[in-house]
Write a protein that holds these residues in place. Structure first.
Motif, short mmCIF file in Angstrom:
data_model
loop_
_atom_site.label_atom_id
_atom_site.label_comp_id
_atom_site.label_asym_id
_atom_site.label_seq_id
_atom_site.Cartn_x
_atom_site.Cartn_y
_atom_site.Cartn_z
N VAL A 137 -32.76 -14.42 51.23
CA VAL A 137 -32.29 -13.16 51.66
C VAL A 137 -30.99 -13.31 52.41
O VAL A 137 -30.71 -11.88 51.77
CB VAL A 137 -33.12 -12.79 53.42
CG1 VAL A 137 -34.51 -12.66 52.84
CG2 VAL A 137 -33.45 -13.93 53.91
N SER A 138 -30.47 -14.45 51.93
CA SER A 138 -29.15 -13.97 51.85
C SER A 138 -28.08 -13.35 50.85
O SER A 138 -27.20 -13.44 51.22
CB SER A 138 -28.89 -15.48 53.13
OG SER A 138 -28.48 -16.37 51.70
N GLY A 139 -29.02 -13.29 49.18
CA GLY A 139 -28.85 -13.36 48.67
C GLY A 139 -28.18 -11.43 48.67
O GLY A 139 -27.73 -10.87 47.61
N GLY A 140 -29.18 -11.35 49.92
CA GLY A 140 -28.99 -9.29 49.54
C GLY A 140 -31.02 -8.89 49.58
O GLY A 140 -31.87 -8.87 48.99
N GLY A 141 -31.06 -7.69 49.85
CA GLY A 141 -31.97 -7.28 49.97
C GLY A 141 -32.25 -6.53 48.62
O GLY A 141 -33.76 -6.29 48.44
N ILE A 159 -39.66 -15.51 48.05
CA ILE A 159 -37.84 -14.88 48.95
C ILE A 159 -38.30 -16.21 50.49
O ILE A 159 -38.76 -15.84 51.28
CB ILE A 159 -38.60 -13.68 49.87
CG1 ILE A 159 -38.88 -12.58 48.51
CG2 ILE A 159 -36.96 -13.80 50.03
CD1 ILE A 159 -39.12 -10.82 49.09
N ASN A 160 -36.89 -16.64 50.07
CA ASN A 160 -37.52 -17.86 51.15
C ASN A 160 -35.69 -17.57 52.19
O ASN A 160 -35.21 -16.25 52.18
CB ASN A 160 -36.14 -19.37 50.07
CG ASN A 160 -36.42 -20.25 50.89
OD1 ASN A 160 -37.36 -20.63 52.21
ND2 ASN A 160 -35.69 -21.28 51.12
N LYS A 161 -35.75 -18.56 53.29
CA LYS A 161 -35.01 -18.11 54.01
C LYS A 161 -34.84 -16.71 55.10
O LYS A 161 -34.12 -16.26 55.64
CB LYS A 161 -33.71 -18.45 54.46
CG LYS A 161 -32.61 -19.28 52.90
CD LYS A 161 -31.63 -19.46 52.26
CE LYS A 161 -31.21 -20.91 51.70
NZ LYS A 161 -30.28 -20.87 50.95
N SER A 162 -36.86 -17.14 55.37
CA SER A 162 -36.80 -15.58 56.06
C SER A 162 -36.58 -14.90 57.10
O SER A 162 -36.10 -14.17 57.96
CB SER A 162 -38.17 -15.86 55.84
OG SER A 162 -39.43 -16.56 56.21
N ASP A 163 -36.08 -16.19 57.70
CA ASP A 163 -35.55 -16.10 59.37
C ASP A 163 -34.08 -16.37 59.01
O ASP A 163 -33.73 -15.27 60.28
CB ASP A 163 -35.72 -17.52 59.82
CG ASP A 163 -34.80 -19.24 58.84
OD1 ASP A 163 -34.50 -18.64 58.34
OD2 ASP A 163 -34.02 -19.63 60.18
N LEU A 164 -33.53 -15.71 58.29
CA LEU A 164 -31.64 -15.48 57.82
C LEU A 164 -32.04 -13.41 57.89
O LEU A 164 -30.64 -13.30 58.05
CB LEU A 164 -30.84 -15.89 56.80
CG LEU A 164 -30.60 -16.93 57.19
CD1 LEU A 164 -30.27 -18.29 56.00
CD2 LEU A 164 -30.26 -17.43 58.05
N GLY A 169 -28.08 -8.77 58.20
CA GLY A 169 -28.88 -6.89 57.53
C GLY A 169 -30.33 -6.93 56.56
O GLY A 169 -29.99 -6.13 56.07
N VAL A 170 -30.80 -7.43 56.20
CA VAL A 170 -32.07 -7.45 54.85
C VAL A 170 -33.20 -6.81 56.14
O VAL A 170 -33.81 -7.49 57.55
CB VAL A 170 -32.31 -8.45 54.74
CG1 VAL A 170 -33.63 -8.56 53.85
CG2 VAL A 170 -30.95 -9.09 53.83
N LEU A 174 -39.71 -4.64 53.92
CA LEU A 174 -38.94 -3.65 52.32
C LEU A 174 -39.00 -4.15 51.10
O LEU A 174 -38.87 -3.86 50.54
CB LEU A 174 -37.71 -2.55 52.86
CG LEU A 174 -37.10 -2.23 51.93
CD1 LEU A 174 -37.70 -1.20 51.21
CD2 LEU A 174 -35.69 -0.77 51.93
N MET A 175 -37.88 -5.19 51.38
CA MET A 175 -37.16 -6.43 50.14
C MET A 175 -38.51 -7.17 49.81
O MET A 175 -38.92 -6.70 48.08
CB MET A 175 -36.86 -7.94 51.04
CG MET A 175 -36.39 -8.49 49.67
SD MET A 175 -35.25 -9.70 50.28
CE MET A 175 -34.62 -10.57 49.27
N GLN A 176 -40.38 -7.13 50.50
CA GLN A 176 -41.35 -8.08 50.08
C GLN A 176 -41.70 -6.44 48.77
O GLN A 176 -42.19 -6.95 48.00
CB GLN A 176 -41.71 -9.06 50.62
CG GLN A 176 -43.22 -9.38 50.55
CD GLN A 176 -43.73 -9.96 51.60
OE1 GLN A 176 -43.76 -9.97 53.17
NE2 GLN A 176 -45.12 -11.22 51.26
#
Lengths: 214, 152
Positions: A137-141, A159-164, A169-170, A174-176
């Motif tokens: 997620v830190s790569g951008g939504g 999609i890893n680092k879901s806690d971040l 700001g993701v 919506l990303m999933q």
């Protein structure tokens, strides 16, 4: 043993080969570290091939981890673009997997981790039977909307680092949702490899799709 | 779950074709349909056209192909059908455009074949995605679409 039985035995003894691709720092090695105890508990005999540019960094990290016997990990130095050795000419990786299979037979599963690459990287199906692509997620939504071949074509998108998500700001839902849309409904899983969240479901997918468990 | 661990032969072999023909009369031939690219896999979990859950796990020396027979029994047979590859045919305007188009296809890692003055691109995804990448080449006439065909 009949020829048919011998053939069935050879096929049964052949390990499933699963690729793990994704950008630098997305959590490919952490995913493996999280999966190792789960597969150990399931009784799965496993080995690993890692790929790095000009070092054995990831192989040594896993060999030192205490999660797997060091001889079950082989490092391949790609020496060039990481995707070259998993797609255009995967000979080095095929040889590494063959070596592990000869030395450690019977194996159930060989994980082949690509070096960190971009969203265009994909695996040759001459090398693997199935492949996962890891983004975070830190790569951008907006990453799934960019429709990179790795995201669109992988058998399983993680999609890893879901806690971040709240910290960068993701909108995770919506990303999933957008990831599922560009993948025509093929599976997308959320994970947090640091805590192990979501990893059981990754292991379940591999158990069903390539280890052929019921 | 039906485990399939070997390729028995091909549906085009006369002895196998006869048995399949007889089984087919009674609706006992099931088909697994795969994209051409997926035939490289040695392991896959896939359903037949009749909904049977199949676990295909082949030796690494085996390779699936159109017509591969994975089960041949009195009660049932399972045969692989490979979807034909769709090719996008492109005609470059001149030598310079051909060089540029060849470089472009290679840079995108597209699978191509050459037929005379045509470059044919294997479509591994939606046709629209390929046309979007080729838009500049097509709009200014460096290349034009020509005779899109199918077949391996």
């Amino acid at each position: 043993m009949t020829a048919e039985a011998a053939h069935a035995a050879e096929a049964a003894a052949s390990a499933a080969r699963v690729g793990i691709g994704g950008p630098v720092g997305s959590g490919k090695t952490a995913l493996i570290e999280g999966l190792l105890p789960l597969f150990h508990a399931r009784g799965t005999s496993l080995a690993i091939v890692t790929n790095d540019l000009v070092t054995q960094e990831d192989a040594e990290r896993l060999q030192r981890s205490g999660l797997i016997r060091p001889e079950r990990v082989v490092g391949v130095e790609a020496g060039a673009c990481p995707h070259t050795v998993i797609r255009e000419d995967p000979t080095l990786n095929i040889e590494a997997a063959d070596l592990l299979e000869r030395q450690l037979r019977p194996l159930d599963l060989i994980l082949i981790e690509s070096g960190g690459d971009n969203l265009a990287s994909t695996f040759s199906l001459d090398l693997v039977d199935y492949w996962m692509f890891v983004i975070d997620v830190s790569g951008g939504g907006d990453i799934p909307r960019k429709r990179g071949p790795g995201i669109v074509r992988a058998d399983l998108l993680i999609i890893n680092k879901s806690d971040l998500a709240p910290h960068v700001g993701v909108d995770l839902v919506l990303m999933q949702t957008e990831a599922s849309a560009v993948r025509d409904g093929r599976p997308v899983l959320l994970t947090n490899c640091r805590t192990g969240e979501g990893l059981d479901r990754v292991a379940d997918h591999l158990a069903h799709d390539v280890l052929m468990e019921a | 779950m039906l485990r399939l661990t070997r390729i028995i032969g091909n549906a085009t072999e006369p002895a196998i074709a006869d048995r399949l023909h007889a089984l087919d009369h009674d609706g006992r031939v099931e088909t697994i349909t795969l994209d051409a690219a997926d035939t490289a896999r040695k392991r896959l979990r896939v359903a037949t056209d009749k909904g049977t859950d199949c676990a295909v796990a082949l030796a690494r020396s085996e390779r699936l192909a159109n017509g591969a027979v994975l089960l041949l029994e009195d009660a049932r047979a399972v045969v692989v059908r490979m979807r034909e590859t769709v090719w996008l045919a492109l005609a470059p305007r001149d030598m310079a455009a051909a060089l540029e188009l060849g470089y472009f296809c290679g840079n995108l890692h597209w699978r191509v074949r050459f037929e005379g003055a045509l470059v044919k691109v294997a479509l591994d995804g939606p046709r629209e995605s390929y046309l979007a990448r080729l838009a500049q080449h097509l709009e200014d006439g460096r290349a034009r679409l020509a005779d899109e065909g199918e077949g391996e």
